[in-house]
Design a protein around this motif. Sequence first.
Motif, PDB file in Angstrom:
ATOM      1  N   LEU A  22     121.661  30.720  41.077  1.00  0.00           N
ATOM      2  CA  LEU A  22     122.112  29.331  40.994  1.00  0.00           C
ATOM      3  C   LEU A  22     123.633  29.210  40.992  1.00  0.00           C
ATOM      4  N   LEU A  25     125.431  27.078  43.805  1.00  0.00           N
ATOM      5  CA  LEU A  25     125.163  25.646  43.958  1.00  0.00           C
ATOM      6  C   LEU A  25     126.464  24.861  43.913  1.00  0.00           C
ATOM      7  N   ILE A  40     122.310  22.852  48.311  1.00  0.00           N
ATOM      8  CA  ILE A  40     121.553  24.094  48.158  1.00  0.00           C
ATOM      9  C   ILE A  40     121.835  24.986  49.359  1.00  0.00           C
ATOM     10  N   GLN A  45     117.066  28.933  45.612  1.00  0.00           N
ATOM     11  CA  GLN A  45     117.662  27.975  44.689  1.00  0.00           C
ATOM     12  C   GLN A  45     116.759  26.758  44.514  1.00  0.00           C
ATOM     13  N   LEU A  49     115.097  25.568  40.995  1.00  0.00           N
ATOM     14  CA  LEU A  49     115.300  24.220  40.464  1.00  0.00           C
ATOM     15  C   LEU A  49     113.969  23.518  40.241  1.00  0.00           C
ATOM     16  N   ASP A  50     113.026  23.752  41.147  1.00  0.00           N
ATOM     17  CA  ASP A  50     111.694  23.171  40.997  1.00  0.00           C
ATOM     18  C   ASP A  50     110.992  23.728  39.755  1.00  0.00           C
ATOM     19  N   LEU A  54     114.109  20.415  37.722  1.00  0.00           N
ATOM     20  CA  LEU A  54     115.311  19.669  38.080  1.00  0.00           C
ATOM     21  C   LEU A  54     115.199  19.128  39.490  1.00  0.00           C
ATOM     22  N   PRO A  56     117.171  18.164  42.716  1.00  0.00           N
ATOM     23  CA  PRO A  56     118.495  18.357  43.307  1.00  0.00           C
ATOM     24  C   PRO A  56     119.087  17.110  43.951  1.00  0.00           C
TER      25      PRO A  56
END
Length: 64
Positions: A22, A25, A40, A45, A49-50, A54, A56
Amino acid sequence: MLGLYPGNQKVRPTGRMILYHLSDLRLRVGSAADPPVIAITRGIQLNLLDLLGLEPTHPRWPET
């Protein structure tokens, strides 16, 4: 989880490995008409995040 280590070994992600992936990012600052977006650069990444829950396209800002 696949994609964290070379050779696509299926492993449990460590905190260090999550932060490493990460670290690239970037946050694109928005304006009144254009909201901020997280840029991304790698598919892993988005997967991380999933898993972290989170979104994006809607970065969270602290309440002030």
